[in-house]
Enzyme design. Structure first.
Site: not given
Length: 475
Positions: A95, A191-192, A391, A443
């Site tokens: 996030g 991701s994060y 992505d 992603h």
């Protein structure tokens, strides 16, 4: 009169508890005994579950800070077969501010996925609990069902406290599940979580060193489409969008000029403006998966799309772009929350897949975690990095630039890897790190290419290279 009413209220409350227990209805319960709490956390049948499972699963809270009342929500799902012999794998979404229950469990690597009606579950045939015991955490507080009794905690989240709280969570979780203490443990995410995963790994390695014991038997970590280094990640994003024909030459030049060395979490006004222009040039596509359809905003259109896309049998089911919408409806159901032992006193008024409050108030976010890679590569951990190659948010170009910055010697040639005789992607082995691309994945690799993602986790856990081409006989 007052005392009589108090007795009546108590009797009614006791009667409700007894009835609920008799009917097998999950109620929010707390015990000071960790083993007793493990039993209380056991999940019975979920709403919309039309199938039986052979494995146990548990959900609940672990308090990571008594003073402020910070508690992280988890969902633990044992392996399908022989969980005592399987490793423990933690999955984290990023996030910052997104739920690992919403994404990791319900649409990626977990067994319980949600039908388009948002009421019925189906069993994911490529769930990672085929090869491991799976642990999902909503982290940090303010995400998913995780909460704090101190409201200011939701406005002061950042990388350092997230790593600290996650370490505290694990130490207490192993007290509740002592049968997993000492088990081979791996951390994965996307991701994060490209920040969360190496930062938590570093915290564990340092904790073990300080205690002079393997309090947590961490063996390695793996991240996908991961935020790693702001400079190289930005460089790769802009290059990917330009080379894929998604943005103009002028916008490409301005992005490199105005957004270079910017934080991914907190950008400047000038960078935001050119990012808005780039977004307009992209048009109505899903930047997380540029070749698949986005989820229609109109619900009736969405339902029609689902009808067109579904095929008979889960093995051959096509990509569903609306999985996040299904999760939002399902996890807002009071019956679902009750089954998962969500405390009604701490349940969010509206459950969301990602928290804008957490994202917009994020405090510390280092510009790079490459220094952590350098430290942990020397600690002997197994480190893998994978990337879906469609992505445009944290693309394969970003990942390759970041890995290149580590200047690691290669120990194996760049080559294609195979899944059932077809090219699943490409791989490169370095001294201390393995890189794997997944062909045609966006992603969320396990969402877009679930079968190939299962092959990936099997290879990672076994410590073997990605599969080579199958031998074909002349006959």
């Amino acid at each position: 009169m007052g005392m009589a009413k108090a007795r009546l209220d108590f009797a009614l409350k006791l009667f409700t508890i007894v009835v609920n227990l008799h009917l097998g209805i999950a109620i929010s319960s707390v015990s000071t005994d960790p083993l007793a709490q493990q039993r209380l956390d056991r999940v019975e049948k979920l709403p919309g579950q039309t199938f039986n499972v052979s494995f146990e699963h548990y959900s609940g809270y672990v308090t990571v800070n008594e003073e402020s009342g910070r508690a992280l929500f988890y969902w633990f799902i044992e392996a399908v077969e022989d969980p005592d012999s399987k490793p423990l794998v933690l999955w984290l979404n990023g996030g910052p501010g997104c739920s690992s229950i919403a994404f990791g469990e319900a649409e990626e690597v977990g067994p319980f996925h949600i039908e388009p009606d948002a009421k019925t579950l189906y069993l994911n045939p490529y769930s990672w609990n085929q090869v491991a015991n799976l642990l999902f955490i909503d982290s940090p507080v303010g995400v998913g069902f995780s909460y704090s009794n101190t409201s200011s905690d939701l406005l002061t989240n950042g990388d350092k406290r997230t790593a600290h709280d996650s370490l505290e969570f694990l130490l207490k979780w192993f007290e509740r599940f002592p049968q997993y203490r000492g088990r081979d443990f791996y951390i994965t995410g996307e991701s994060y979580a490209g920040h969360y995963v190496p930062q938590l790994s570093q915290a564990i390695v340092r904790y073990n060193f300080a205690k002079r014991e393997k309090a947590i038997n961490l063996k390695g970590y793996m991240v996908g489409n991961a935020l790693t280094d702001d400079h190289h990640d930005h460089l790769g994003v802009f290059e990917f969008m330009w080379s894929a024909g998604l943005i103009s030459d002028e916008t490409y030049k301005l992005l490199n000029l105005l957004c270079d060395f910017q934080s991914f979490v907190h950008t400047s006004n000038s960078c935001d403006k050119i990012l808005d222009i780039a977004s307009e040039e992209l048009g109505n596509i899903d930047a997380y998966s540029i070749y698949t359809p986005p989820c229609p905003a109109n619900v009736s259109q969405s339902n029609q799309l689902q009808k067109r896309m579904h095929t008979v049998g889960r093995i051959n089911q096509k990509y569903d772009p609306c999985t996040e919408k299904h999760s939002t409806v399902y996890f807002n159901s009071p019956e679902v929350q009750q089954a998962l032992h969500v405390n009604p006193d701490h349940a969010p008024s509206k459950w969301e897949t990602c928290s804008e409050v957490v994202y917009s108030t994020w405090k510390d976010s280092p510009v790079s975690v490459l220094d952590i890679y350098r430290e942990l590569i020397h600690s002997g951990l197994r480190i893998w990095v994978f990337s879906g190659d469609t992505d445009a948010v944290i693309p394969i170009t970003s990942t390759r630039y970041s890995i290149d910055a580590l200047k690691l010697p290669t120990i194996g040639p760049w080559r294609a890897w195979y899944d059932d005789g077809e090219v699943g992607g490409w791989t490169q082995e370095y001294a201390g790190l393995t890189f794997v691309s997944v062909r045609g994945a966006g992603h969320e690799v396990p969402l877009h290419r679930p079968k190939q993602a299962l092959t990936l986790i099997k290879s990672f856990l076994s410590g073997l290279s990605m599969p080579s081409p199958e031998l074909v006989s002349d006959s």
